[in-house]
Design a protein around this motif. Structure first.
Motif, PDB file in Angstrom:
ATOM      1  N   ARG A   6       0.841  -1.195   0.000  1.00 37.37           N
ATOM      2  CA  ARG A   6       0.000   0.000   0.000  1.00 37.37           C
ATOM      3  C   ARG A   6       0.878   1.247   0.000  1.00 37.37           C
ATOM      4  NH1 ARG A   6      -5.207  -0.095   0.817  1.00 37.37           N
ATOM      5  NH2 ARG A   6      -5.121  -2.142   1.803  1.00 37.37           N
ATOM      6  N   SER A   7       0.442   2.287  -0.711  1.00 34.25           N
ATOM      7  CA  SER A   7       1.278   3.483  -0.889  1.00 34.25           C
ATOM      8  C   SER A   7       0.815   4.652  -0.026  1.00 34.25           C
ATOM      9  CB  SER A   7       1.275   3.904  -2.363  1.00 34.25           C
ATOM     10  OG  SER A   7      -0.053   4.158  -2.813  1.00 34.25           O
ATOM     11  N   ASN A   8       0.209   4.363   1.136  1.00 35.01           N
ATOM     12  CA  ASN A   8      -0.331   5.447   1.970  1.00 35.01           C
ATOM     13  C   ASN A   8       0.644   5.969   3.016  1.00 35.01           C
ATOM     14  OD1 ASN A   8      -0.284   3.198   3.583  1.00 35.01           O
ATOM     15  ND2 ASN A   8      -2.310   3.516   4.470  1.00 35.01           N
ATOM     16  N   ASP A   9       1.888   5.443   3.021  1.00 33.65           N
ATOM     17  CA  ASP A   9       2.848   5.868   4.040  1.00 33.65           C
ATOM     18  C   ASP A   9       4.070   6.560   3.450  1.00 33.65           C
ATOM     19  OD1 ASP A   9       3.848   3.655   2.785  1.00 33.65           O
ATOM     20  OD2 ASP A   9       4.548   2.650   4.594  1.00 33.65           O
ATOM     21  N   ARG A  10       3.966   7.003   2.188  1.00 35.54           N
ATOM     22  CA  ARG A  10       5.092   7.678   1.551  1.00 35.54           C
ATOM     23  C   ARG A  10       4.593   8.472   0.363  1.00 35.54           C
ATOM     24  NH1 ARG A  10       4.328   2.744  -0.239  1.00 35.54           N
ATOM     25  NH2 ARG A  10       5.073   1.993  -2.254  1.00 35.54           N
ATOM     26  N   LEU A  11       5.466   9.362  -0.156  1.00 37.32           N
ATOM     27  CA  LEU A  11       5.084  10.189  -1.291  1.00 37.32           C
ATOM     28  C   LEU A  11       4.957   9.383  -2.571  1.00 37.32           C
ATOM     29  CD1 LEU A  11       7.126  13.505  -0.893  1.00 37.32           C
ATOM     30  CD2 LEU A  11       4.650  13.255  -0.922  1.00 37.32           C
ATOM     31  N   SER A  12       5.838   8.444  -2.775  1.00 38.09           N
ATOM     32  CA  SER A  12       5.839   7.662  -4.002  1.00 38.09           C
ATOM     33  C   SER A  12       4.506   6.944  -4.167  1.00 38.09           C
ATOM     34  CB  SER A  12       6.982   6.643  -3.975  1.00 38.09           C
ATOM     35  OG  SER A  12       6.957   5.832  -5.122  1.00 38.09           O
ATOM     36  N   LEU A  13       3.902   7.092  -5.326  1.00 41.70           N
ATOM     37  CA  LEU A  13       2.561   6.549  -5.528  1.00 41.70           C
ATOM     38  C   LEU A  13       2.577   5.067  -5.858  1.00 41.70           C
ATOM     39  CD1 LEU A  13      -0.516   6.996  -5.920  1.00 41.70           C
ATOM     40  CD2 LEU A  13      -0.026   7.427  -8.321  1.00 41.70           C
ATOM     41  N   TYR A  14       3.469   4.665  -6.755  1.00 38.52           N
ATOM     42  CA  TYR A  14       3.389   3.315  -7.287  1.00 38.52           C
ATOM     43  C   TYR A  14       3.857   2.270  -6.273  1.00 38.52           C
ATOM     44  CZ  TYR A  14       2.514   5.882 -11.515  1.00 38.52           C
ATOM     45  OH  TYR A  14       1.986   6.735 -12.425  1.00 38.52           O
ATOM     46  N   ASN A  15       3.204   1.108  -6.325  1.00 39.25           N
ATOM     47  CA  ASN A  15       3.348   0.114  -5.278  1.00 39.25           C
ATOM     48  C   ASN A  15       4.580  -0.755  -5.484  1.00 39.25           C
ATOM     49  OD1 ASN A  15       0.430   0.476  -6.347  1.00 39.25           O
ATOM     50  ND2 ASN A  15       0.147   0.097  -4.178  1.00 39.25           N
ATOM     51  N   ASP A  16       5.325  -0.951  -4.400  1.00 41.83           N
ATOM     52  CA  ASP A  16       6.367  -1.974  -4.419  1.00 41.83           C
ATOM     53  C   ASP A  16       5.689  -3.343  -4.557  1.00 41.83           C
ATOM     54  OD1 ASP A  16       8.137   0.079  -4.029  1.00 41.83           O
ATOM     55  OD2 ASP A  16       8.280  -0.223  -1.868  1.00 41.83           O
ATOM     56  N   ARG A  17       6.480  -4.314  -5.069  1.00 43.70           N
ATOM     57  CA  ARG A  17       5.865  -5.595  -5.380  1.00 43.70           C
ATOM     58  C   ARG A  17       6.852  -6.737  -5.135  1.00 43.70           C
ATOM     59  NH1 ARG A  17       5.952  -5.038 -10.386  1.00 43.70           N
ATOM     60  NH2 ARG A  17       7.515  -6.603 -10.935  1.00 43.70           N
ATOM     61  N   VAL A  18       6.340  -7.843  -4.613  1.00 43.56           N
ATOM     62  CA  VAL A  18       7.094  -9.089  -4.533  1.00 43.56           C
ATOM     63  C   VAL A  18       6.314 -10.130  -5.321  1.00 43.56           C
ATOM     64  CG1 VAL A  18       8.086 -10.859  -3.049  1.00 43.56           C
ATOM     65  CG2 VAL A  18       8.001  -8.481  -2.259  1.00 43.56           C
ATOM     66  N   SER A  19       6.986 -10.775  -6.290  1.00 42.88           N
ATOM     67  CA  SER A  19       6.324 -11.759  -7.144  1.00 42.88           C
ATOM     68  C   SER A  19       6.829 -13.158  -6.811  1.00 42.88           C
ATOM     69  CB  SER A  19       6.598 -11.448  -8.619  1.00 42.88           C
ATOM     70  OG  SER A  19       6.094 -10.171  -8.966  1.00 42.88           O
ATOM     71  N   PHE A  20       5.886 -14.118  -6.748  1.00 46.50           N
ATOM     72  CA  PHE A  20       6.196 -15.500  -6.388  1.00 46.50           C
ATOM     73  C   PHE A  20       5.729 -16.439  -7.493  1.00 46.50           C
ATOM     74  CE2 PHE A  20       5.523 -13.160  -2.471  1.00 46.50           C
ATOM     75  CZ  PHE A  20       6.518 -13.621  -1.610  1.00 46.50           C
ATOM     76  N   ASP A  21       6.389 -17.578  -7.574  1.00 48.78           N
ATOM     77  CA  ASP A  21       5.868 -18.675  -8.382  1.00 48.78           C
ATOM     78  C   ASP A  21       4.619 -19.188  -7.678  1.00 48.78           C
ATOM     79  OD1 ASP A  21       5.467 -21.567  -9.110  1.00 48.78           O
ATOM     80  OD2 ASP A  21       7.150 -21.125 -10.450  1.00 48.78           O
ATOM     81  N   GLY A  22       3.504 -19.254  -8.400  1.00 50.66           N
ATOM     82  CA  GLY A  22       2.239 -19.603  -7.772  1.00 50.66           C
ATOM     83  C   GLY A  22       2.099 -21.058  -7.392  1.00 50.66           C
ATOM     84  N   VAL A  23       3.021 -21.905  -7.856  1.00 50.70           N
ATOM     85  CA  VAL A  23       2.953 -23.336  -7.546  1.00 50.70           C
ATOM     86  C   VAL A  23       3.979 -23.724  -6.487  1.00 50.70           C
ATOM     87  CG1 VAL A  23       3.145 -25.666  -8.495  1.00 50.70           C
ATOM     88  CG2 VAL A  23       2.052 -23.864  -9.845  1.00 50.70           C
TER      89      VAL A  23
END
Length: 508
Positions: A272-289
């Motif tokens: 969520r981007s509600n605690d900093r100026l930067s708008l775009y969300n950091d992301r962690v991507s996982f293998d779904g299996v």
């Protein structure tokens, strides 16, 4: 500079007022949507049961190309699930504990103000129109500083009881100078958000115009094609826990699953981007299996970060309720500056036109009233429609918009008819429409109490500030507009006595 300021402000002023006014309401778009779906008022906030949400998605959309799960927040006590399939996107609001869809009335809620604010409901064509208006706003701001060389001195000598021209000019200067940095910032950052649309040459050259390839590289968002081999999905709750340390105290906003149920499934956990100026969300991507981490994307690329921070300044997701109220007040000041500028154009030319000439002048008078007071009436009618239309009415969200735009059109017709056929003074038309807006806004808390199970006293006593805040805002708006209408009525009477005592000046 004077010519540029006058005509850029007038020709785009009607559109700019609508853009700034709806943008100001967008600051509280989630709260507006919450108020406009009273079925949510009885829902107890709770953490999201991710597995229950997944179970609901498996039932509703087992063949979907992508799933979205939005987690509850302090502004939205429920969760939303979405899925895309065959090019269509479907969403449902669910109970955070059980995962079951909630029976809610269909409404665009605050989303309408957000969409209208930046694209006028016209998609990319609307984005270009709004961009042109933003450029005109920048021109008006810069030229306004140049031509009003006494602007700072006049700011400290506000004379509301002076001549009509002097009073309107002072009001225009005060609202312009008081939050001038905000005017510049919000206009410029609004253009920066859509830089890839307004200035696409670099992408055209480097990516052959393929925007998807550009954004995939810019955000390190590359995922494989569907393998068309079934495989069980790993626990999303466990993946969300693994991603949380990367937020450094932040919160998770959403979980997105690409190719659910496939061997090539990918799970993206967004911050969520509600605690900093930067708008775009950091992301962690996982293998779904397998659950292995594929990508950790933290928004740190310099150029991307610059654009992200500028966008964050515009969207004001940071700072909590205090910052939203500050932006709301400054947005109202921007709207008032535009409105007083439109009125000033008319006031400066008052007395030059008779009842039989000055067609353009009368058109401007009529459009001024409809663009400002008419939009206020239409906005209030939009909220009334939300409460009075049957909750089960098919396509009721479109009906609400029909009420808004029909009311706005009627206000324009009323203003033009009064100017061209009744030769009614502008102040009286302003007074009539503002009085109508005052009545509609002022009675909204009563309509809410009658048509729903929540009322202002109850929501205040139970601490339901989302509902109480909207009701109180409607009440304050009604009182403020009623006071304004009364002042205009007094001005209209004084103006009538003036022109009756000086028949030559009025063209008699």
């Amino acid at each position: 500079m004077d010519w540029l300021h006058t005509w850029a402000g007038l020709l785009f002023g009607w559109l700019l007022f609508a853009i700034f006014f709806t943008g100001t309401l967008t600051v509280f778009d989630q709260e507006i949507t919450y108020w406009m779906q009273p079925e949510l008022h009885q829902v107890t906030p709770a953490p999201l049961n991710v597995e229950a949400a997944v179970h609901t998605l498996e039932q509703l959309a087992p063949q979907a190309e992508r799933w979205w799960i939005e987690l509850p927040s302090e502004r939205t006590p429920v969760s939303t699930i979405r899925w895309s399939q065959d090019g269509a996107s479907v969403s449902r609001v669910i109970n955070a504990q059980t995962g079951q869809p909630l029976p809610l009335r269909d409404t665009y809620g605050g989303e309408f103000f957000y969409r209208f604010h930046y694209q006028l409901l016209l998609d990319q064509a609307g984005i270009w129109i709004v961009g042109a208006a933003a450029m005109a706003m920048l021109v008006a701001l810069v030229t306004g500083i140049v031509i009003h060389h006494r602007i700072f001195k006049d700011f400290f000598t506000f004379r509301p009881k002076a001549s009509s021209h002097r009073a309107w000019l002072d009001a225009h200067n005060v609202t312009g100078v008081l939050v001038f940095p905000f005017h510049l910032m919000i206009t410029f950052t609004g253009l920066v958000i859509f830089w890839s649309i307004y200035m696409p040459a670099g992408i055209q050259v480097q990516y052959d115009g393929n925007m998807d390839d550009f954004w995939a590289e810019a955000e390190s968002f590359i995922e494989p094609e569907r393998a068309n081999q079934k495989a069980p999905l790993v626990s999303l709750m466990d993946l969300e826990r693994q991603a949380r340390p990367y937020w450094k105290g932040g919160q998770t906003q959403s979980i997105v699953v690409s190719h659910p149920g496939d061997r090539h499934a990918l799970v993206h956990i967004y911050r969520r981007s509600n605690d900093r100026l930067s708008l775009y969300n950091d992301r962690v991507s996982f293998d779904g299996v397998s659950g292995e981490i594929q990508t950790v994307w933290i928004n740190s690329k310099p150029a991307y970060m610059a654009q992200s921070v500028l966008s964050g300044l515009h969207f004001v997701q940071f700072g909590g309720a205090t910052m939203r109220w500050l932006y709301f007040g400054m947005g109202l000041a921007s709207s008032a500056m535009i409105a007083t500028g439109l009125v000033l154009w008319v006031v400066k030319r008052q007395g030059r036109h008779t009842a039989t000439d000055g067609v353009g002048y009368r058109l401007v008078e009529g459009f001024n009233v409809a663009a400002v007071a008419g939009l206020l009436v239409a906005t209030a009618a939009y909220f009334w429609a939300n409460r009075l239309l049957p909750a089960e009415l098919p396509g009721r969200e479109l009906r609400e918009l029909q009420v808004l735009f029909t009311t706005w059109g009627l206000c324009l017709g009323h203003a033009l008819l009064k100017k061209f056929f009744a030769h009614c003074p502008s102040l009286r038309i302003w007074r009539t429409q503002l009085a109508m807006a005052a009545m509609l806004f002022g009675l909204l808390p009563i309509v809410n109490a009658i048509t729903t199970e929540s009322n202002l006293l109850q929501s205040l006593s139970q601490g339901e500030w989302e509902v109480a805040g909207l009701d109180l805002s409607f009440l304050v708006s009604g009182l403020g507009l009623a006071w304004t209408a009364r002042r205009l009525d007094q001005s209209a009477r004084a103006s009538s006595r003036h022109w009756n005592s000086h028949p030559v000046a009025s063209g008699g």
